[in-house]
Write an enzyme that holds these catalytic residues in place. Structure first.
Site, PDB file in Angstrom:
ATOM      1  N   HIS A  51      28.195  67.539 -28.682  1.00  0.00           N
ATOM      2  CA  HIS A  51      28.066  65.841 -28.788  1.00  0.00           C
ATOM      3  C   HIS A  51      26.541  65.965 -28.380  1.00  0.00           C
ATOM      4  O   HIS A  51      26.262  66.723 -27.112  1.00  0.00           O
ATOM      5  CB  HIS A  51      28.599  65.169 -28.206  1.00  0.00           C
ATOM      6  CG  HIS A  51      29.777  64.856 -27.301  1.00  0.00           C
ATOM      7  ND1 HIS A  51      30.171  65.877 -26.546  1.00  0.00           N
ATOM      8  CD2 HIS A  51      28.910  64.001 -26.689  1.00  0.00           C
ATOM      9  CE1 HIS A  51      30.116  65.341 -25.123  1.00  0.00           C
ATOM     10  NE2 HIS A  51      29.719  63.919 -25.119  1.00  0.00           N
ATOM     11  N   HIS A  53      25.512  63.694 -25.985  1.00  0.00           N
ATOM     12  CA  HIS A  53      25.480  62.822 -24.888  1.00  0.00           C
ATOM     13  C   HIS A  53      24.467  63.880 -24.083  1.00  0.00           C
ATOM     14  O   HIS A  53      24.542  64.897 -24.331  1.00  0.00           O
ATOM     15  CB  HIS A  53      26.064  62.140 -24.493  1.00  0.00           C
ATOM     16  CG  HIS A  53      27.011  61.125 -24.843  1.00  0.00           C
ATOM     17  ND1 HIS A  53      28.602  60.723 -24.753  1.00  0.00           N
ATOM     18  CD2 HIS A  53      26.602  60.026 -25.672  1.00  0.00           C
ATOM     19  CE1 HIS A  53      28.541  59.924 -25.475  1.00  0.00           C
ATOM     20  NE2 HIS A  53      27.456  59.324 -26.074  1.00  0.00           N
ATOM     21  N   ASP A  55      23.724  64.006 -20.992  1.00  0.00           N
ATOM     22  CA  ASP A  55      24.387  65.252 -19.997  1.00  0.00           C
ATOM     23  C   ASP A  55      25.154  66.384 -20.387  1.00  0.00           C
ATOM     24  O   ASP A  55      25.995  67.345 -19.989  1.00  0.00           O
ATOM     25  CB  ASP A  55      25.877  64.525 -18.787  1.00  0.00           C
ATOM     26  CG  ASP A  55      27.075  63.432 -19.724  1.00  0.00           C
ATOM     27  OD1 ASP A  55      26.329  63.105 -20.143  1.00  0.00           O
ATOM     28  OD2 ASP A  55      28.254  63.990 -19.294  1.00  0.00           O
ATOM     29  N   HIS A  56      25.277  66.659 -21.080  1.00  0.00           N
ATOM     30  CA  HIS A  56      25.671  67.714 -22.402  1.00  0.00           C
ATOM     31  C   HIS A  56      24.677  68.499 -23.333  1.00  0.00           C
ATOM     32  O   HIS A  56      24.825  69.466 -22.946  1.00  0.00           O
ATOM     33  CB  HIS A  56      26.995  67.405 -23.399  1.00  0.00           C
ATOM     34  CG  HIS A  56      27.864  66.905 -23.020  1.00  0.00           C
ATOM     35  ND1 HIS A  56      28.762  67.257 -22.987  1.00  0.00           N
ATOM     36  CD2 HIS A  56      28.466  65.638 -22.133  1.00  0.00           C
ATOM     37  CE1 HIS A  56      30.029  66.749 -22.050  1.00  0.00           C
ATOM     38  NE2 HIS A  56      29.505  65.432 -21.771  1.00  0.00           N
ATOM     39  N   HIS A 105      35.084  59.414 -29.467  1.00  0.00           N
ATOM     40  CA  HIS A 105      33.801  59.633 -28.763  1.00  0.00           C
ATOM     41  C   HIS A 105      32.613  59.334 -28.633  1.00  0.00           C
ATOM     42  O   HIS A 105      31.292  58.279 -28.643  1.00  0.00           O
ATOM     43  CB  HIS A 105      34.485  60.420 -27.416  1.00  0.00           C
ATOM     44  CG  HIS A 105      32.922  61.151 -26.213  1.00  0.00           C
ATOM     45  ND1 HIS A 105      33.061  59.462 -25.390  1.00  0.00           N
ATOM     46  CD2 HIS A 105      32.109  61.477 -25.973  1.00  0.00           C
ATOM     47  CE1 HIS A 105      31.592  60.169 -24.023  1.00  0.00           C
ATOM     48  NE2 HIS A 105      31.553  61.101 -24.857  1.00  0.00           N
ATOM     49  N   ASP A 126      34.434  66.362 -23.989  1.00  0.00           N
ATOM     50  CA  ASP A 126      34.565  64.439 -23.873  1.00  0.00           C
ATOM     51  C   ASP A 126      35.923  63.965 -25.052  1.00  0.00           C
ATOM     52  O   ASP A 126      35.670  63.136 -24.546  1.00  0.00           O
ATOM     53  CB  ASP A 126      33.885  63.880 -23.424  1.00  0.00           C
ATOM     54  CG  ASP A 126      32.581  64.215 -22.209  1.00  0.00           C
ATOM     55  OD1 ASP A 126      33.209  65.161 -21.675  1.00  0.00           O
ATOM     56  OD2 ASP A 126      30.977  63.485 -22.413  1.00  0.00           O
ATOM     57  N   HIS A 164      34.452  67.770 -17.910  1.00  0.00           N
ATOM     58  CA  HIS A 164      34.289  66.575 -16.627  1.00  0.00           C
ATOM     59  C   HIS A 164      35.478  66.569 -15.799  1.00  0.00           C
ATOM     60  O   HIS A 164      36.385  66.767 -16.214  1.00  0.00           O
ATOM     61  CB  HIS A 164      34.452  65.076 -16.515  1.00  0.00           C
ATOM     62  CG  HIS A 164      33.176  64.779 -17.532  1.00  0.00           C
ATOM     63  ND1 HIS A 164      31.937  64.743 -16.696  1.00  0.00           N
ATOM     64  CD2 HIS A 164      32.922  64.868 -18.938  1.00  0.00           C
ATOM     65  CE1 HIS A 164      30.716  65.091 -17.460  1.00  0.00           C
ATOM     66  NE2 HIS A 164      31.737  64.307 -18.994  1.00  0.00           N
TER      67      HIS A 164
END
Length: 252
Positions: A51, A53, A55-56, A105, A126, A164
């Site tokens: 996805h 985001h 942090d990915h 998410h 996530d 995570h």
């Protein structure tokens, strides 16, 4: 044989590193630096994204610039060279890889199921966490419940690679949501010991999640009772119970 290793990033992210022979792939590289260090001079063969985001995805541009490698993931993400959608199949490390759309998410979220000789390896970003699930930033409770149900229908020995290290916090909530579940108590004790050794609690498995993850256990009488204490009606649907659990967890 495929080797799968976690590359820690930021405070609690895992970038999953897949290797078979001289091929190296990474899943959700939010940071390029630890990926380059983990490769130890090897060439990166490709990138997989679940996805959008940051942090990915934050390390994608740097890795592509250095390694000129393909990027597989949702077509909504800048830099994806091979857009993926629900039901797609492609070859990864000479094995079949299946794509599931799992909105909730985020709306563009996908999960990747790699079919290997030792079973299925699920990279779920996530969406599904060890003993939990992702927050609903874009999707609805109904979408996330359906997505989790889809993943929970995979074989129980499917290995689950979340993005995570949230396991202990999730298990503490699970203990509150279903305090009479001995499997949760045993898992919390075991995973606390694992973290005390500074080891990852992942991968999990679908079977373990079915036994201990409250978001997959909305039919449990104890969870239904706890949800009723937090606002649902006695005859609440599975989606309504899920929504109550998610709201409770957001404020836990």
């Amino acid at each position: 044989m495929i080797t799968i290793r976690p590359i820690p990033a930021f405070n609690d992210n895992y970038i999953w590193h897949l290797q078979a022979g001289n091929e190296h792939w990474v899943v959700d590289p939010g940071d390029a630096a630890p990926v380059k260090k983990a490769l130890e001079g090897a060439k990166l063969s490709g990138i997989l994204l679940t996805h959008h985001h940051f942090d990915h995805t934050g390390g994608v541009a740097s890795l592509v610039k250095e390694f000129d490698c393909p990027v597989f993931g949702p077509g909504t993400i800048d830099g994806v060279t091979h857009p993926l959608a629900d039901g797609d199949q492609f070859t990864l490390l000479q094995r079949d890889c299946e794509v599931f759309a799992v909105p909730g998410h985020t709306l563009d979220h996908i999960a990747l199921a790699l079919h290997a000789s030792d079973g299925i390896h699920l990279f779920c970003g996530d969406t599904l966490f060890a003993a939990g699930c992702g927050r609903l930033f874009e999707g609805t409770p109904a979408q996330m419940h359906e997505s989790l149900t889809k993943l929970a229908s995979l074989p129980e020995d499917t290995k689950v690679y979340c993005a995570h290290e949230y396991t202990l916090a999730n298990l503490q909530f699970a203990s509150a949501a279903e305090p009479g579940n001995g499997d949760i108590t045993a898992r919390l004790e075991s995973d606390r010991a694992t973290r005390d050794r500074d080891q990852p609690t992942l991968p999990s498995s679908i079977g373990l999640e079915l036994a201990t993850n409250p978001f997959l256990r909305t039919g449990s009488p104890e969870i239904r009772a706890q949800a009723a204490a937090h606002g649902t009606t006695p005859d609440a649907s599975a989606v309504e119970i899920f929504a109550t659990l998610r709201h409770w967890k957001d404020n836990f």
